[in-house]
Scaffold this motif. Structure first.
Motif, short mmCIF file in Angstrom:
data_model
loop_
_atom_site.label_atom_id
_atom_site.label_comp_id
_atom_site.label_asym_id
_atom_site.label_seq_id
_atom_site.Cartn_x
_atom_site.Cartn_y
_atom_site.Cartn_z
N GLY A 362 1.08 -4.97 2.00
CA GLY A 362 0.07 -4.53 1.05
C GLY A 362 0.54 -3.33 0.25
O GLY A 362 1.73 -3.17 -0.05
N THR A 363 -0.40 -2.45 -0.06
CA THR A 363 -0.07 -1.27 -0.86
C THR A 363 0.86 -0.32 -0.12
O THR A 363 1.60 0.45 -0.74
N SER A 364 0.87 -0.38 1.21
CA SER A 364 1.70 0.55 1.99
C SER A 364 3.18 0.36 1.73
O SER A 364 3.98 1.25 2.05
N GLN A 365 3.58 -0.78 1.13
CA GLN A 365 5.01 -0.99 0.85
C GLN A 365 5.55 0.01 -0.17
O GLN A 365 6.76 0.17 -0.30
N TYR A 366 4.65 0.70 -0.88
CA TYR A 366 5.09 1.69 -1.86
C TYR A 366 5.22 3.09 -1.27
O TYR A 366 5.64 4.00 -1.97
#
Length: 495
Positions: A362-366
């Motif tokens: 999800g967004t945590s990959q950034y």
């Protein structure tokens, strides 16, 4: 017996035992069953899926293997060989392939003994014997293709003990779940075709056992020791400061990684458990590679799950099958004759790198720690580890990869492309061949690549842009109405 300590790490996971100073099958009844099978169906009476499943059950009981085995597994063997196989294929299987596998299994203890004796002198100063290659410790195992054939025959007959595998982070190695998945579900032809690939491998083995070797290596990423004495992986400062030039890239909008013609590390979009769902219901990139190169399955016996700073490199696995399709459309499409060259260790020059991506990040990959995790994971796979000195010559060996960690795993394909490019370049590989598999999100990959090259960026320059973009993406994720600008478009918009 030589190499006793290596054997002891793996013995609990093998169906053989030490008697005196030699390895042997622990059951005389099992030996009798195998001897009967070598004589063919006229002697063994094993000429159908039902009699085969009865024979498998008999052999398992002889080894006191009674747990973790469902009725659906035996039903799956019965279904496949009695209903999913043509009469011609069935006749060939029971008259030729099955007797050859039984003959190989009768020799399994002696083949394994010879393996340990020869592993003493294969590479001076380096252990190469069959053993559990556990996490946090680099190591390599060399197996003959004959020994791999015997190990996979054990898998077919479901002879490996499994009680302690899960607790030691080892994947399933028997074929029970592969066949069992045919039961209690709508007919799934891709699963049947996975089995066809493996049976084709055994049919090829019954006519001629290849004389080569395959190596399986656990690679650990550690550039140096930190002040506490622990091995340290590259941090953000390392990547930011890199002055390594970005390597050339070849973008392929069609074609497959395994079909590339030049020497390159071929990336396996792996599960942290080597093989992923190959011996279950999975049928995407990694699982398909394990079906067309079945010798890869042998690594599942002794390679526990990979940790964040680890990769697995397999050199020499032979390809045996052609195929078409992907996932539910996967189909076995005939024999494949592998023409790859042979190196000084008797391995085909096929180098497969298993690296596991983050799942559904999800967004945590950034987040910075996630960017580091993925880039370091790729770097671990792509670096040439010199300590084992097993590759005689790697000049000119690039990396062939694609949409690693995207698709079902949910990774950002634009971000993952640049993370891999950074890792390939930092590993001093001469090129990256990138296969988009027709992925629409990467339709302008060539133009973006040319733009980045025209700017003369180093790995450090690109890393800083990746971090800057990712920070902006994290901020925008908190403003739900703000459109999510992709990395490609963001790059075009900056000075």
């Amino acid at each position: 017996m030589e190499k006793r300590e290596d054997l002891e790490t793996i013995l609990a996971y093998l169906p053989v035992e030490i008697q005196g100073s030699s390895l042997s099958w622990p059951s005389s009844h099992l030996v009798e069953v195998l001897e009967a099978l070598t004589e063919g169906p006229s002697h063994s009476r094993v000429d159908s899926g039902k009699t085969l499943s009865d024979s498998i059950s008999d052999m398992r009981q002889a080894l006191s293997l009674t747990s973790h085995f469902s009725d659906s597994a035996l039903q799956g063997y019965t279904l496949f060989f009695d209903e999913r196989m043509s009469k011609e294929e069935s006749s060939r299987w029971f008259n030729e392939s099955l007797p050859a596998m039984a003959c190989l299994l009768l020799r399994f203890p002696s083949i394994l003994e010879l393996h340990y004796l020869s592993s003493e002198n294969l590479i001076n100063g380096t252990k190469t014997g069959l053993r559990v290659l556990g996490p946090k410790k680099a190591g390599i195992v060399f197996l003959s293709q004959e020994l791999i054939g015997a190990l996979l025959s054990c898998s077919f007959f479901c002879l490996f003990p499994v009680d302690n595998r899960g607790s030691n982070l080892l994947p399933n190695i028997n074929f029970d779940k592969l066949f069992g998945s045919l039961i209690n579900t709508a007919r799934n032809e891709h699963q049947e075709n996975k089995i066809k690939c493996i049976l084709h491998y055994f049919q090829r083995l019954s006519s001629s056992i290849p004389p080569g070797f395959v190596s399986f290596e656990r690679k650990i990423l550690s550039l140096e020791q930190d002040t506490s004495g622990l091995e340290a992986s590259p941090d953000a400062d390392f990547w930011s400061a890199s002055t390594v030039n970005l390597c050339p890239v070849e973008v392929h909008t069609s074609g497959l990684i395994e079909d590339q013609s030049v020497e390159a590390l071929e990336v396996d979009f792996a599960n942290k458990y080597l093989g992923g769902g190959a011996l279950r219901k999975g049928c995407v990139q990694e699982e398909i590679r394990f079906m067309i190169n079945p010798e890869l399955i042998a690594g599942m016996l002794f390679l526990p799950a990979m940790e964040a700073s680890e990769a697995i490199e397999v050199v020499g696995a032979e390809r045996f099958s052609h195929y078409t399709g992907y996932s539910s459309s996967f189909r076995f499409s005939g024999d494949y004759m592998d023409t790859k060259g042979i190196d000084v260790f008797g391995r085909r020059k096929t180098r497969i790198i298993a690296i596991d991506a983050l799942r559904h990040p999800g967004t945590s990959q950034y987040k910075l720690e996630r960017l580091l995790r993925e880039t370091n994971k790729a770097l671990c796979g792509f670096l040439h580890v010199c300590k084992n000195q097993c590759i005689d010559h790697e000049d000119g060996v690039g990396v062939a990869t694609g949409n690693w960690g995207c698709g079902a795993y949910g990774g950002d394909p634009e971000l993952k492309y640049f993370l891999q490019w950074s890792a390939v370049s930092q590993a001093r590989r001469p090129f990256m061949s990138y296969y988009t598999f027709g992925f629409e999100a990467l339709h302008n990959l060539n133009q973006v690549t040319e733009m980045v090259i025209s700017k003369g960026w180093t790995v450090g320059d690109l890393w800083k842009k990746l971090v800057e973009y990712s920070n902006q993406r994290l901020r925008s994720s908190k403003k739900r109405r703000e459109p999510k600008l992709g990395f490609f478009d963001w790059l075009y918009g900056i000075d």
